[in-house]
Design an enzyme around this catalytic site. Sequence first.
Site, PDB file in Angstrom:
ATOM      1  N   SER A   1      88.279 -15.151 -21.857  1.00 30.26           N
ATOM      2  CA  SER A   1      87.019 -14.632 -22.759  1.00 30.26           C
ATOM      3  C   SER A   1      85.830 -14.464 -22.339  1.00 30.26           C
ATOM      4  CB  SER A   1      87.216 -15.185 -24.171  1.00 30.26           C
ATOM      5  OG  SER A   1      86.868 -16.758 -24.001  1.00 30.26           O
TER       6      SER A   1
ATOM      7  N   ASN B   1      85.905 -25.908 -29.664  1.00 29.01           N
ATOM      8  CA  ASN B   1      85.931 -25.600 -30.878  1.00 29.01           C
ATOM      9  C   ASN B   1      84.663 -25.237 -31.714  1.00 29.01           C
ATOM     10  OD1 ASN B   1      88.439 -25.315 -29.979  1.00 29.01           O
ATOM     11  ND2 ASN B   1      89.209 -27.000 -31.487  1.00 29.01           N
TER      12      ASN B   1
ATOM     13  N   THR C   1      76.050  17.106 -59.600  1.00 25.80           N
ATOM     14  CA  THR C   1      77.394  16.052 -59.840  1.00 25.80           C
ATOM     15  C   THR C   1      78.453  16.967 -59.416  1.00 25.80           C
ATOM     16  OG1 THR C   1      77.395  16.492 -62.015  1.00 25.80           O
ATOM     17  CG2 THR C   1      76.019  14.803 -61.417  1.00 25.80           C
ATOM     18  N   HIS C   2      79.612  16.438 -58.864  1.00 23.71           N
ATOM     19  CA  HIS C   2      80.948  17.105 -58.288  1.00 23.71           C
ATOM     20  C   HIS C   2      80.502  18.162 -57.715  1.00 23.71           C
ATOM     21  CE1 HIS C   2      82.608  14.925 -62.140  1.00 23.71           C
ATOM     22  NE2 HIS C   2      81.706  15.089 -62.500  1.00 23.71           N
TER      23      HIS C   2
ATOM     24  N   SER D   1      77.232  25.078 -29.412  1.00 27.78           N
ATOM     25  CA  SER D   1      78.761  25.194 -28.876  1.00 27.78           C
ATOM     26  C   SER D   1      78.781  25.729 -27.406  1.00 27.78           C
ATOM     27  CB  SER D   1      79.283  26.196 -29.962  1.00 27.78           C
ATOM     28  OG  SER D   1      80.589  26.760 -29.473  1.00 27.78           O
TER      29      SER D   1
ATOM     30  N   LYS E   1      75.677  28.665 -32.425  1.00 28.67           N
ATOM     31  CA  LYS E   1      76.031  27.594 -33.331  1.00 28.67           C
ATOM     32  C   LYS E   1      74.693  26.380 -32.694  1.00 28.67           C
ATOM     33  CE  LYS E   1      78.961  26.320 -35.351  1.00 28.67           C
ATOM     34  NZ  LYS E   1      80.393  26.061 -34.991  1.00 28.67           N
TER      35      LYS E   1
ATOM     36  N   ASN F   1      74.705  22.748 -34.353  1.00 27.89           N
ATOM     37  CA  ASN F   1      75.723  21.839 -35.119  1.00 27.89           C
ATOM     38  C   ASN F   1      75.209  20.460 -35.334  1.00 27.89           C
ATOM     39  OD1 ASN F   1      77.599  23.688 -34.882  1.00 27.89           O
ATOM     40  ND2 ASN F   1      78.282  23.084 -32.844  1.00 27.89           N
TER      41      ASN F   1
ATOM     42  N   GLU G   1      77.415  14.170 -38.198  1.00 30.52           N
ATOM     43  CA  GLU G   1      78.547  14.017 -37.886  1.00 30.52           C
ATOM     44  C   GLU G   1      79.099  12.802 -37.151  1.00 30.52           C
ATOM     45  OE1 GLU G   1      80.776  18.391 -37.462  1.00 30.52           O
ATOM     46  OE2 GLU G   1      78.806  18.147 -36.107  1.00 30.52           O
TER      47      GLU G   1
ATOM     48  N   TYR H   1      90.876 -25.161 -36.188  1.00 31.93           N
ATOM     49  CA  TYR H   1      90.768 -24.096 -35.032  1.00 31.93           C
ATOM     50  C   TYR H   1      92.064 -23.701 -34.746  1.00 31.93           C
ATOM     51  CZ  TYR H   1      89.484 -21.658 -31.088  1.00 31.93           C
ATOM     52  OH  TYR H   1      89.489 -20.668 -29.953  1.00 31.93           O
TER      53      TYR H   1
ATOM     54  N   GLN I   1      89.899 -16.575 -31.243  1.00 37.96           N
ATOM     55  CA  GLN I   1      88.736 -16.172 -30.246  1.00 37.96           C
ATOM     56  C   GLN I   1      88.653 -14.748 -30.383  1.00 37.96           C
ATOM     57  OE1 GLN I   1      89.773 -17.432 -26.208  1.00 37.96           O
ATOM     58  NE2 GLN I   1      90.298 -15.482 -25.573  1.00 37.96           N
TER      59      GLN I   1
ATOM     60  N   LYS J   1      84.973 -12.213 -31.796  1.00 40.62           N
ATOM     61  CA  LYS J   1      83.984 -12.013 -31.182  1.00 40.62           C
ATOM     62  C   LYS J   1      83.715 -10.513 -30.718  1.00 40.62           C
ATOM     63  CE  LYS J   1      84.377 -15.774 -29.052  1.00 40.62           C
ATOM     64  NZ  LYS J   1      85.303 -16.695 -29.976  1.00 40.62           N
TER      65      LYS J   1
HETATM   66  N1  ARG Z   1      87.379 -19.116 -25.890  1.00 40.22           N
HETATM   67  C1  ARG Z   1      87.538 -19.813 -27.316  1.00 40.22           C
HETATM   68  C2  ARG Z   1      87.233 -19.113 -28.296  1.00 40.22           C
HETATM   69  O1  ARG Z   1      86.699 -18.154 -28.288  1.00 40.22           O
HETATM   70  C3  ARG Z   1      86.696 -21.074 -27.260  1.00 40.22           C
HETATM   71  C4  ARG Z   1      87.524 -22.399 -27.840  1.00 40.22           C
HETATM   72  C5  ARG Z   1      88.819 -22.587 -27.212  1.00 40.22           C
HETATM   73  N2  ARG Z   1      89.439 -23.734 -27.438  1.00 40.22           N
HETATM   74  C6  ARG Z   1      90.598 -24.206 -27.219  1.00 40.22           C
HETATM   75  N3  ARG Z   1      90.848 -24.957 -27.779  1.00 40.22           N
HETATM   76  N4  ARG Z   1      91.215 -23.395 -26.579  1.00 40.22           N
HETATM   77  O2  ARG Z   1      87.467 -19.242 -29.577  1.00 40.22           O
END
Ligand code: ARG
Length: 469
Positions: free
Chosen positions: A28, A116, A161-162, A283, A289, A291, A296, A323, A328, A331
């Site tokens: 990660s 964790n 409205t509408h 365009s 044009k 736009n 959009e 956990y 993971q 993020k």
């Molecule tokens: N990269 C993990 C995450 O984003 C970190 C925690 C990993 N913990 C584990 N027990 N493998 O959640």
Amino acid sequence: MSQRKDDRLWGGRFQNAPDKHFDAFQRSLAFDRRLLPYEIAVDRAWAKALQGVGIFTETEVRQTLAALDKIAARATTDKAWIDSSTAEDVHQFVENALVEELGPLGWKLHTGRSRNELVATDFRLFVIDASADIRKALLALLNAFLLQARANLKLPMAGMTHMQHAQPILLSHFLMAHAEAFSRDLSRLQNAAASADACPMGSGALAGCSFPVDRNAIAGDLGFSKITPNSLDAVSDRDFALDYLFALSGIATHLSRLAEDFVVFASQEFSYVILPDEYSTGSSLMPQKKNPDSWELLRGKTGRITATLFSLLTTMKGLPTSYQRDLQEDKEALFAAHDQMEEMLWVARGALSAAKFRADRLGAIVSNPALLATDAADYLVHRGVPFRQAHDLVGKLLREAENQGKSWTQLPLADIRKISPLFREDFLPGLSVENAISSKAVPGGTSESSVRAAIAQLEQKLNQMENQP
Ligand code: ARG
């Protein structure tokens, strides 16, 4: 202390190296590197906490903090450093760097803690900062609404409205309608930051920490106002991320509705607004044009913001307590949604600020007398007619005008009085766009005084918020 050979954080019990594909799959660092400043802040707080329970000596803490400072500084100047790292995630990256700086002392910092809780803490800190960034951009957008509303305060337009002509309103009232929606998003952002505001450190991997660290001191050090109440929940709770994505989804949805209005207003049929060159494109085929691409794209990008909310909701659904590695997945998409939203808000603010409204077009459309039909019914109500009956009489008036092939405001009074003798000389002269608008003087209505009050109220709210940290 003997050197560890395996550079994995957990390699001790493993005999075989991981499969190459799986190894790449589970890493990660490519995205959680963004958490580095938070990871280092948490490390600092943890080092002090370990001193409090006698694991670190004063010298060891000093050395650890100095090394963390060095790592933070190098990470900002030497971007290639993280790129070239073989660490699995940001947590291992910092640990490796600490060991490089301090030797075996670098390994000591992980005493009593787990990735964790680290990742949960880092991510909460990220969401708190992210909410503040988006709040700033949202405040700027709201200020642009206030400026446009003030600049176009008295301009009447056909309210719909509408998508059908309904009643005359002020353009400023229309603009403030959008502003009100965005001002609700400020509260949602605040909710998200509040739900992120609890420190998981001390939760361990799932069960808590067997060293009696001062959890409240760690939380205070990191700027949290409180600690999480349950270690199992703390390592697997991502409600704060969901709340944040919900806030972003609210903003995106509001942006998409604003965008839709602008796209329609910019069409040749409406021509209510002149699109600024700076926020439009042409365009490659049709030379004439121009736009409304900025609007959009804003409308279109809403999809990925709301998708991110659904994606995380789906990841969370049915997860066992505590956990799981599924977490993971929280993020990467959230980072992307955050970045996109920041861009969206700045573009929306620019496109809104630069829009020029065409008073001639707005005026031509609102002068359709059909828009005053409700006011004609209200005229009869003032003379004692129950509204339902008044509605019916005005309907008859409109039909008569249609039969005669003219606008009902051009019917001779005699014909009008045949429908109801309660229509007097003052009936037609009293019907006007101005009167229709000024009669809506309730708070929240479209009269100029009501809109002025709404603008003042929002201004006051924004001033208060701008002064908040
Ligand atoms: N990269 C993990 C995450 O984003 C970190 C925690 C990993 N913990 C584990 N027990 N493998 O959640």
